[in-house]
Design a protein around this motif. Sequence first.
Motif, PDB file in Angstrom:
ATOM      1  N   HIS A  61       0.829  -1.218   0.000  1.00  0.00           N
ATOM      2  CA  HIS A  61       0.000   0.000   0.000  1.00  0.00           C
ATOM      3  C   HIS A  61       0.857   1.260   0.000  1.00  0.00           C
ATOM      4  CE1 HIS A  61      -3.386  -2.613   0.627  1.00  0.00           C
ATOM      5  NE2 HIS A  61      -2.793  -3.144   1.691  1.00  0.00           N
ATOM      6  N   HIS A  62       2.135   1.107  -0.340  1.00  0.00           N
ATOM      7  CA  HIS A  62       3.098   2.209  -0.448  1.00  0.00           C
ATOM      8  C   HIS A  62       3.354   2.902   0.888  1.00  0.00           C
ATOM      9  CE1 HIS A  62       1.365   2.080  -4.661  1.00  0.00           C
ATOM     10  NE2 HIS A  62       2.567   1.560  -4.748  1.00  0.00           N
ATOM     11  N   GLU A  63       3.352   2.144   1.975  1.00  0.00           N
ATOM     12  CA  GLU A  63       3.617   2.698   3.297  1.00  0.00           C
ATOM     13  C   GLU A  63       4.893   2.081   3.861  1.00  0.00           C
ATOM     14  OE1 GLU A  63       0.081   1.346   5.183  1.00  0.00           O
ATOM     15  OE2 GLU A  63      -1.126   3.019   4.464  1.00  0.00           O
ATOM     16  N   LYS A  64       5.492   2.772   4.818  1.00  0.00           N
ATOM     17  CA  LYS A  64       6.670   2.248   5.520  1.00  0.00           C
ATOM     18  C   LYS A  64       6.251   0.976   6.240  1.00  0.00           C
ATOM     19  CE  LYS A  64       8.169   4.016   9.530  1.00  0.00           C
ATOM     20  NZ  LYS A  64       8.488   2.962  10.458  1.00  0.00           N
ATOM     21  N   ILE A  65       7.124  -0.030   6.214  1.00  0.00           N
ATOM     22  CA  ILE A  65       6.796  -1.278   6.897  1.00  0.00           C
ATOM     23  C   ILE A  65       7.246  -1.203   8.357  1.00  0.00           C
ATOM     24  CG2 ILE A  65       6.892  -2.625   4.776  1.00  0.00           C
ATOM     25  CD1 ILE A  65       9.556  -3.814   5.749  1.00  0.00           C
ATOM     26  N   GLY A  66       6.589  -1.994   9.199  1.00  0.00           N
ATOM     27  CA  GLY A  66       6.937  -2.035  10.609  1.00  0.00           C
ATOM     28  C   GLY A  66       8.002  -3.079  10.897  1.00  0.00           C
ATOM     29  N   ILE A  67       8.403  -3.127  12.145  1.00  0.00           N
ATOM     30  CA  ILE A  67       9.465  -4.041  12.557  1.00  0.00           C
ATOM     31  C   ILE A  67       9.047  -5.498  12.378  1.00  0.00           C
ATOM     32  CG2 ILE A  67       8.896  -4.133  15.020  1.00  0.00           C
ATOM     33  CD1 ILE A  67      12.436  -3.819  13.667  1.00  0.00           C
ATOM     34  N   GLY A  68       7.787  -5.832  12.647  1.00  0.00           N
ATOM     35  CA  GLY A  68       7.314  -7.208  12.485  1.00  0.00           C
ATOM     36  C   GLY A  68       7.417  -7.684  11.044  1.00  0.00           C
ATOM     37  N   ARG A  69       6.978  -6.862  10.136  1.00  0.00           N
ATOM     38  CA  ARG A  69       7.055  -7.218   8.717  1.00  0.00           C
ATOM     39  C   ARG A  69       8.509  -7.268   8.254  1.00  0.00           C
ATOM     40  NH1 ARG A  69       2.760  -5.546   4.349  1.00  0.00           N
ATOM     41  NH2 ARG A  69       1.609  -6.043   6.227  1.00  0.00           N
ATOM     42  N   SER A  70       9.328  -6.388   8.795  1.00  0.00           N
ATOM     43  CA  SER A  70      10.745  -6.394   8.442  1.00  0.00           C
ATOM     44  C   SER A  70      11.423  -7.681   8.916  1.00  0.00           C
ATOM     45  CB  SER A  70      11.439  -5.170   9.052  1.00  0.00           C
ATOM     46  OG  SER A  70      12.772  -5.105   8.636  1.00  0.00           O
ATOM     47  N   ILE A  71      11.078  -8.145  10.115  1.00  0.00           N
ATOM     48  CA  ILE A  71      11.616  -9.413  10.617  1.00  0.00           C
ATOM     49  C   ILE A  71      11.160 -10.561   9.721  1.00  0.00           C
ATOM     50  CG2 ILE A  71      11.485 -11.086  12.519  1.00  0.00           C
ATOM     51  CD1 ILE A  71      11.362  -8.602  14.413  1.00  0.00           C
ATOM     52  N   GLY A  72       9.874 -10.577   9.396  1.00  0.00           N
ATOM     53  CA  GLY A  72       9.352 -11.614   8.503  1.00  0.00           C
ATOM     54  C   GLY A  72      10.037 -11.589   7.152  1.00  0.00           C
ATOM     55  N   ARG A  73      10.270 -10.408   6.627  1.00  0.00           N
ATOM     56  CA  ARG A  73      10.920 -10.264   5.323  1.00  0.00           C
ATOM     57  C   ARG A  73      12.347 -10.785   5.376  1.00  0.00           C
ATOM     58  NH1 ARG A  73      13.591  -6.660   1.862  1.00  0.00           N
ATOM     59  NH2 ARG A  73      12.632  -6.572  -0.193  1.00  0.00           N
ATOM     60  N   PHE A  74      13.041 -10.508   6.484  1.00  0.00           N
ATOM     61  CA  PHE A  74      14.399 -10.998   6.634  1.00  0.00           C
ATOM     62  C   PHE A  74      14.433 -12.521   6.546  1.00  0.00           C
ATOM     63  CE2 PHE A  74      17.717 -12.807   9.290  1.00  0.00           C
ATOM     64  CZ  PHE A  74      18.842 -12.272   8.693  1.00  0.00           C
ATOM     65  N   PHE A  75      13.550 -13.178   7.301  1.00  0.00           N
ATOM     66  CA  PHE A  75      13.545 -14.639   7.287  1.00  0.00           C
ATOM     67  C   PHE A  75      13.016 -15.201   5.965  1.00  0.00           C
ATOM     68  CE2 PHE A  75      13.949 -13.907  11.859  1.00  0.00           C
ATOM     69  CZ  PHE A  75      15.069 -14.697  12.095  1.00  0.00           C
ATOM     70  N   ALA A  76      12.127 -14.481   5.309  1.00  0.00           N
ATOM     71  CA  ALA A  76      11.630 -14.926   4.008  1.00  0.00           C
ATOM     72  C   ALA A  76      12.721 -14.843   2.939  1.00  0.00           C
ATOM     73  CB  ALA A  76      10.403 -14.108   3.597  1.00  0.00           C
ATOM     74  N   THR A  77      13.686 -13.935   3.119  1.00  0.00           N
ATOM     75  CA  THR A  77      14.794 -13.869   2.149  1.00  0.00           C
ATOM     76  C   THR A  77      15.630 -15.142   2.198  1.00  0.00           C
ATOM     77  OG1 THR A  77      16.270 -12.700   3.679  1.00  0.00           O
ATOM     78  CG2 THR A  77      14.990 -11.349   2.146  1.00  0.00           C
ATOM     79  N   ILE A  78      15.681 -15.773   3.360  1.00  0.00           N
ATOM     80  CA  ILE A  78      16.386 -17.055   3.456  1.00  0.00           C
ATOM     81  C   ILE A  78      15.689 -18.070   2.558  1.00  0.00           C
ATOM     82  CG2 ILE A  78      16.993 -18.966   5.009  1.00  0.00           C
ATOM     83  CD1 ILE A  78      17.205 -16.778   7.245  1.00  0.00           C
ATOM     84  N   LEU A  79      14.370 -18.083   2.604  1.00  0.00           N
ATOM     85  CA  LEU A  79      13.589 -18.971   1.748  1.00  0.00           C
ATOM     86  C   LEU A  79      13.834 -18.655   0.270  1.00  0.00           C
ATOM     87  CD1 LEU A  79      11.466 -21.225   1.717  1.00  0.00           C
ATOM     88  CD2 LEU A  79       9.716 -19.456   1.808  1.00  0.00           C
ATOM     89  N   SER A  80      13.951 -17.376  -0.052  1.00  0.00           N
ATOM     90  CA  SER A  80      14.204 -16.976  -1.442  1.00  0.00           C
ATOM     91  C   SER A  80      15.525 -17.524  -1.968  1.00  0.00           C
ATOM     92  CB  SER A  80      14.223 -15.450  -1.569  1.00  0.00           C
ATOM     93  OG  SER A  80      12.934 -14.920  -1.487  1.00  0.00           O
ATOM     94  N   GLY A  81      16.476 -17.724  -1.073  1.00  0.00           N
ATOM     95  CA  GLY A  81      17.782 -18.181  -1.511  1.00  0.00           C
ATOM     96  C   GLY A  81      18.027 -19.671  -1.403  1.00  0.00           C
ATOM     97  N   ILE A  82      17.118 -20.397  -0.780  1.00  0.00           N
ATOM     98  CA  ILE A  82      17.358 -21.818  -0.516  1.00  0.00           C
ATOM     99  C   ILE A  82      17.571 -22.635  -1.788  1.00  0.00           C
ATOM    100  CG2 ILE A  82      16.217 -23.933   0.273  1.00  0.00           C
ATOM    101  CD1 ILE A  82      15.317 -22.447   2.723  1.00  0.00           C
TER     102      ILE A  82
END
Length: 136
Positions: A83-104
């Motif tokens: 929605h073109h808004e700044k993300i919060g810390i929770g979503r940022s944490i989730g995104r960090f761990f999802a990047t691991i999945l992106s690279g597996i």
Amino acid sequence: MDYKPAGFWIRFVATLIDGFIVAIVGLILSYIFQDPPGDIDNSTSANTFTFIYSVVFIIYLTASKYKGTPGKLIVGIQVLSIHHEKIGIGRSIGRFFATILSGIIFYIGFIMAGFTEDKKALHDMICGTRVVYRKK
């Protein structure tokens, strides 16, 4: 407000810049925490600190007012919600761990950013984020 999606290569360059910054910090920490000084093989504590620094670096800065890491700032891109808004810390944490999945599996999750219509990588799809160019 309409944002232009950032594609694979610009995101790749941002990641290289961030990797360089983390490597420099890692070298400094390795030097500081060597036990005894000069023993390069015994740098477990430095590696731990470097990993923690990397995680905090990525998560905090992505959720901060900067909306991205220094690499993203330098190349002029940012991470936003769908929605073109700044993300919060929770979503940022989730995104960090999802990047691991992106690279597996051969980094296919990252490569997807070069082929999807809105330039989203797998971790963006999972977490409801997008990487876009900053408005000037």
